[in-house]
Design a protein around this motif. Structure first.
Motif: not given
Lengths: 408, 331
Positions: B93, B97, B258, B261-262, B283, B309, B312, B316
């Motif tokens: 991950n 990124l 985003i 991460l997804r 994910s 989450f 994130m 966020i």
């Protein structure tokens, strides 16, 4: 949306005059033309024999069925559903979502006629379903290459290794395999394990009773390492599916394939003729070990929430009848389980029938016998080991950790 | 407003609560549908995952509809800590990124390159934008074939240099190679980079289109003024154009973070997290443990979802804070 539809359907069903006294809802899980026809033919025959039962069939795609069954067993259960024996049925049995069908077995003499599969269909001392078909695993090989090299079917491990040596001399890779989706590697592992340690160790391992670092399992991996070093598999197997792996086999770059009988269609579609391919049992490693084979079965179960249990049992008794199994398995090219059934004259079916009848135990396949989480970790470990055999102990130790987590 | 224009013919009576609070209520009235759905489909599941992560559950209910879950407290998180696959996913991950950020400068330079008056420019622009329009699944498939050592571009180039065509034992055409062609997607070292490269292709297109719209809004008088003062090339870009692209850059960074991460589709299509879990990201690992065929561990999957989450949430929160600051400054 789905809810409103089902309620609407239920409302209509209530309003409709009771022309058919009993509805029997059956969920089936294969949309491929052959299996679908086999099922539909059987249902048509069942309808003809039982005109007072209104059979409603619900055929879903295999993967979709695997997801859907988790909901419909609770929410809107059919009267009969197809599913798999072994550990695959365990979560549903444990949650009380299937009902035992011991009486169907006792009333129809299945305890004798289906004896080979009885252990696999049982859990907690009860029998949970009725199988309609299974198929054999083993080594499919290029007969023309074997003939050209003057090789006969190797019966023992040493003969296999010697045959591999000859193949490599002429530039043929002994084995093809595609491990992208992992389970193919489990077939190889299962066979080496069944031949090294036998059926009981296979069951004890998948039931979490012995460790992966147990000397017996290490011995299995040592044999596997020998197979990789002295025979060898095609390169790039980790990026191929089992269908992709047929290409080198069909092209003559590889000569053997450890596979299930469903793959025969694939060979023929790739342009091989019946004379070019043949089947042999996986060779004996330890002559003291009784022969056991991989033979995954497909079966029918009755959910606890079934509304029409009486007719569901009638259907279960029907699918295991010798004449029904004979016809059904001829259509789908697999083996009937009922020992009184006849088989088609296809040579692979004939050989498979002989093989499975002489077996002392039938394994369901690693990913059906072991719980899901263990199977996933195990098969990833097998793939890792196949790509780099020096990771053997690291893989086995990791599998021990997963094992202690999964079986509590 | 409406009050002022209404002819006030009636004798003023006591205003109802509704009338007095009209202005305060109206926005909530319009927000209500969105809020309800946001609560049901976004906020609710967040708390449900958090709740589920304290259970061990195989996703089944009993025949009476009772859940079969058992409370295990923070057990799932303890297991995560010891799970090498989890750490592999987390590291991947981070890789996503960091490397995905390349899409921002790459998109900027393509946008600058395309921001000129040439006949047929619209066509070129749409061709560059094309990868973003096609489905991620298709991109994954195309790159999967592209990397395939047997029939892909990578394999073909290797074959052209290092292999010779021969006839095999049964007389069919085959290739004898020096070494073996690189098998990017099944090598634990390179597979993740291979997938990220595939993911960058549409992401660069996305950033490019953001910058192209940003470039439309660059004030031409400032460019001219800069030119009069002798700015050109890099200096013009750095001191005149770039500061005006700040809003576009902000959005580009947000969507890229985003997107990284997804990331899920590409991995699901190209490797399914393999070989042996080395290309998993959180994910996909969550999907694998909870929902896939070999998963059925909903509690453990939820714990992974909670960790994802939390990661994130850091981004966020920062983005929301930035936007809030901008709003305040703008007033």
């Amino acid at each position: 949306m789905f809810r409103t539809l089902t309620t609407a359907a239920a409302a209509i069903a209530l309003l409709a005059p009771a022309a058919f006294a009993r509805d029997l809802v059956i969920s089936f899980d294969d949309l491929n033309p052959g299996p679908k026809k086999g099922f539909e033919d059987a249902v048509a025959q069942f309808k003809a024999e039982n005109p007072d039962i209104n059979v409603i069939v619900n055929i879903n795609d295999r993967e979709a069925h695997k997801t859907a069954i988790r909901n419909f067993l609770t929410a809107d259960a059919p009267d009969v559903t197809s599913w798999y024996p072994g550990n695959r049925m365990a979560p549903f049995v444990d949650a009380g979502l299937f009902q035992p069908v011991d009486d169907v077995w006792a009333d129809n003499g299945f305890n004798e006629d289906l004896a080979a599969i009885k252990a696999t269909m049982s859990r907690d001392g009860k029998i949970w379903g009725v199988p309609y078909s299974y198929y054999q695993w083993g080594i499919y090989y290029r007969k023309d290459i074997f003939d050209k090299l003057g090789l006969s079917e190797p019966q023992t491990w040493d003969e296999l290794l010697a045959a591999c040596g000859k193949m490599k001399e002429v530039g043929v890779t002994p084995f093809t395999i595609g491990t992208k989706f992992l389970w193919t590697a489990a077939g190889v592992f299962d066979y080496i394990n069944l031949r090294t340690n036998g059926y009981d160790v296979h069951n004890a391992l998948t039931a979490g009773e012995i460790k992966y670092t147990d000397p017996r399992i290490v011995a299995t991996f040592d044999n596997w390492e020998q197979l990789i070093n002295e025979c060898g598999f095609v390169e790039n197997h980790a990026s191929m599916s089992w269908q992709d792996a047929i290409a080198p086999f069909a092209n003559g770059d590889a000569a053997m394939y450890v596979m299930g009988n469903f793959s025969v269609d694939g060979y023929k579609n790739a342009g091989l003729t019946e004379d070019q391919i043949d089947f042999m049992p996986f060779p004996v490693i330890d002559p003291a070990i009784a022969p056991a084979e991989e033979a995954p079965a497909d079966a029918f179960f009755i959910p606890t929430n079934a509304k029409n249990v009486e007719d569901a049992k009638k259907f279960l008794a029907f699918v295991a009848r010798p004449d029904v199994q004979t016809q059904w398995n001829k259509t789908i090219g697999q083996l009937p389980i009922n020992s009184k059934a006849d088989i088609s004259d296809d040579k692979f079916i004939q050989e498979g029938f002989a093989l499975l009848n002489s077996a002392t135990g039938l394994a369901q396949f690693y990913d059906r016998d072991a719980p899901a989480a263990m199977a996933k970790a195990g098969m990833e470990g097998f793939q890792k080991f196949m790509l780099d055999t020096s990771t053997k102990m690291e893989v086995l130790e990791r599998l021990d950790e997963v094992q202690t987590e999964v079986y509590k | 407003m409406a009050h002022a224009t209404m002819p006030d013919t009636n004798v003023p009576t006591e205003a109802t609560w509704m009338q007095r609070n009209k202005l305060a209520i109206a926005p909530w009235f319009f927000l209500a549908p969105a809020l309800v759905f946001f609560a049901i489909y976004v906020v609710g599941p967040i708390f449900e995952s958090l709740y589920l992560s304290f259970f061990e559950w195989n996703g089944l209910y009993t025949a009476d509809g009772e859940s079969t879950a058992t409370w295990v407290g923070v057990d799932n998180y303890v297991k995560l800590w010891d799970d090498p696959n989890f750490w592999t996913s987390l590291v991947n991950n981070v890789l996503w990124l960091v490397l995905f950020m390349l899409a921002v400068p790459a998109g900027l330079f393509i946008a600058l390159f395309l921001n000129q008056e040439v006949p047929g420019m619209r066509l070129y622009k749409s061709l560059f934008f094309f990868p973003f329009v096609i489905s991620q699944v298709v991109v994954g498939l195309i790159f999967g074939w592209f990397y395939n050592p047997d029939f892909g571009v990578v394999g073909s180039i290797y074959k052209a240099f290092y292999c010779e065509e021969t006839v095999n034992f049964v007389g069919n055409v085959t290739f004898k190679c020096v070494g073996s062609p690189p098998d990017i997607l099944s090598s634990p070292e390179f597979a993740t980079y291979g997938i990220i490269a595939a993911g960058l292709w549409p992401q660069i297109a996305y950033c490019m289109i953001l910058y192209l719209t940003g470039l439309n809004n660059v004030a031409s008088d400032q460019i001219e003024a800069g030119r009069l003062d002798g700015a050109k090339g890099w200096k013009m870009l750095w001191y005149v154009v770039w500061p005006q692209l700040r809003p576009a850059t902000f959005i580009a960074v947000v969507v890229t973070v985003i997107g990284a991460l997804r990331s899920f589709d590409m991995i699901a299509i190209m490797t399914q997290g393999g070989p042996f879990g080395s290309t998993n990201v959180l994910s996909h690992y969550m999907f694998e443990t909870a929902i896939s065929e070999y998963g059925e561990r909903y509690g453990y999957g939820s714990a992974i979802a909670v960790v994802l989450f939390a990661i994130m949430l850091i981004f966020i929160s920062y983005f929301l804070w930035r936007m809030y600051q901008d709003e305040k400054g703008g007033r």
